[in-house]
Motif scaffolding. Structure first.
Motif, PDB file in Angstrom:
ATOM      1  N   ALA A  41     -10.869 -10.677  -0.097  1.00 50.42           N
ATOM      2  CA  ALA A  41     -11.959 -10.529  -1.066  1.00 50.42           C
ATOM      3  C   ALA A  41     -11.444 -10.748  -2.478  1.00 50.42           C
ATOM      4  CB  ALA A  41     -12.575  -9.139  -0.955  1.00 50.42           C
ATOM      5  N   PHE A  42     -12.286 -11.337  -3.310  1.00 52.00           N
ATOM      6  CA  PHE A  42     -12.027 -11.476  -4.740  1.00 52.00           C
ATOM      7  C   PHE A  42     -13.080 -10.656  -5.466  1.00 52.00           C
ATOM      8  CE2 PHE A  42     -10.085 -15.220  -2.986  1.00 52.00           C
ATOM      9  CZ  PHE A  42      -8.966 -15.432  -3.780  1.00 52.00           C
ATOM     10  N   VAL A  51      -8.129  -1.206  -9.655  1.00 49.71           N
ATOM     11  CA  VAL A  51      -8.475  -1.253  -8.231  1.00 49.71           C
ATOM     12  C   VAL A  51      -9.988  -1.174  -7.987  1.00 49.71           C
ATOM     13  CG1 VAL A  51      -6.258  -0.373  -7.402  1.00 49.71           C
ATOM     14  CG2 VAL A  51      -8.078   1.230  -8.012  1.00 49.71           C
ATOM     15  N   VAL A  52     -10.768  -1.689  -8.916  1.00 47.05           N
ATOM     16  CA  VAL A  52     -12.213  -1.626  -8.744  1.00 47.05           C
ATOM     17  C   VAL A  52     -12.657  -2.376  -7.483  1.00 47.05           C
ATOM     18  CG1 VAL A  52     -12.804  -3.601 -10.210  1.00 47.05           C
ATOM     19  CG2 VAL A  52     -14.436  -1.750  -9.905  1.00 47.05           C
ATOM     20  N   LEU A  57     -15.071  -2.363  -2.085  1.00 44.46           N
ATOM     21  CA  LEU A  57     -14.948  -2.720  -0.667  1.00 44.46           C
ATOM     22  C   LEU A  57     -15.007  -1.500   0.232  1.00 44.46           C
ATOM     23  CD1 LEU A  57     -12.318  -5.575  -0.831  1.00 44.46           C
ATOM     24  CD2 LEU A  57     -14.760  -5.763  -0.400  1.00 44.46           C
ATOM     25  N   ALA A  58     -14.461  -0.383  -0.220  1.00 44.84           N
ATOM     26  CA  ALA A  58     -14.547   0.851   0.568  1.00 44.84           C
ATOM     27  C   ALA A  58     -16.010   1.240   0.767  1.00 44.84           C
ATOM     28  CB  ALA A  58     -13.772   1.972  -0.114  1.00 44.84           C
ATOM     29  N   ILE A  65      -8.566  -4.708   3.627  1.00 47.11           N
ATOM     30  CA  ILE A  65      -8.299  -6.152   3.568  1.00 47.11           C
ATOM     31  C   ILE A  65      -7.685  -6.481   2.204  1.00 47.11           C
ATOM     32  CG2 ILE A  65     -10.161  -6.709   5.187  1.00 47.11           C
ATOM     33  CD1 ILE A  65     -11.775  -7.781   2.807  1.00 47.11           C
ATOM     34  N   PRO A  66      -6.911  -7.563   2.119  1.00 45.67           N
ATOM     35  CA  PRO A  66      -6.358  -7.955   0.819  1.00 45.67           C
ATOM     36  C   PRO A  66      -7.482  -8.221  -0.185  1.00 45.67           C
ATOM     37  CG  PRO A  66      -5.297  -9.178   2.584  1.00 45.67           C
ATOM     38  CD  PRO A  66      -6.457  -8.446   3.197  1.00 45.67           C
TER      39      PRO A  66
END
Length: 70
Positions: A41-42, A51-52, A57-58, A65-66
């Protein structure tokens, strides 16, 4: 690949992660892939911190995932 944006405008009632989740849901729908096939993911943001993307993603159930924050 899928892309998504949150609705534009003054949205003081939402946290950054909620705006990101909104955009992420649009991007996931755009991919036409099951979540199990998403392996990278970007996350584009300004002033969201280091780490936004991982926090967003959480909320989407895609932690682990990266993730590249730009």
């Amino acid at each position: 690949m899928g892309t998504g944006l949150a609705k534009f405008g003054k949205r003081e009632d939402l946290w950054l992660e909620e705006l990101g989740r909104e955009a992420g849901e649009v991007a996931l729908a755009d991919t036409n892939l099951p979540r199990t096939q998403i392996d990278l993911a970007f996350c584009g943001h300004a002033f969201g911190g280091r780490v936004v993307g991982q926090r967003v993603l959480a909320q989407l159930g895609l932690s682990g995932i990266p993730t590249i924050n730009v």
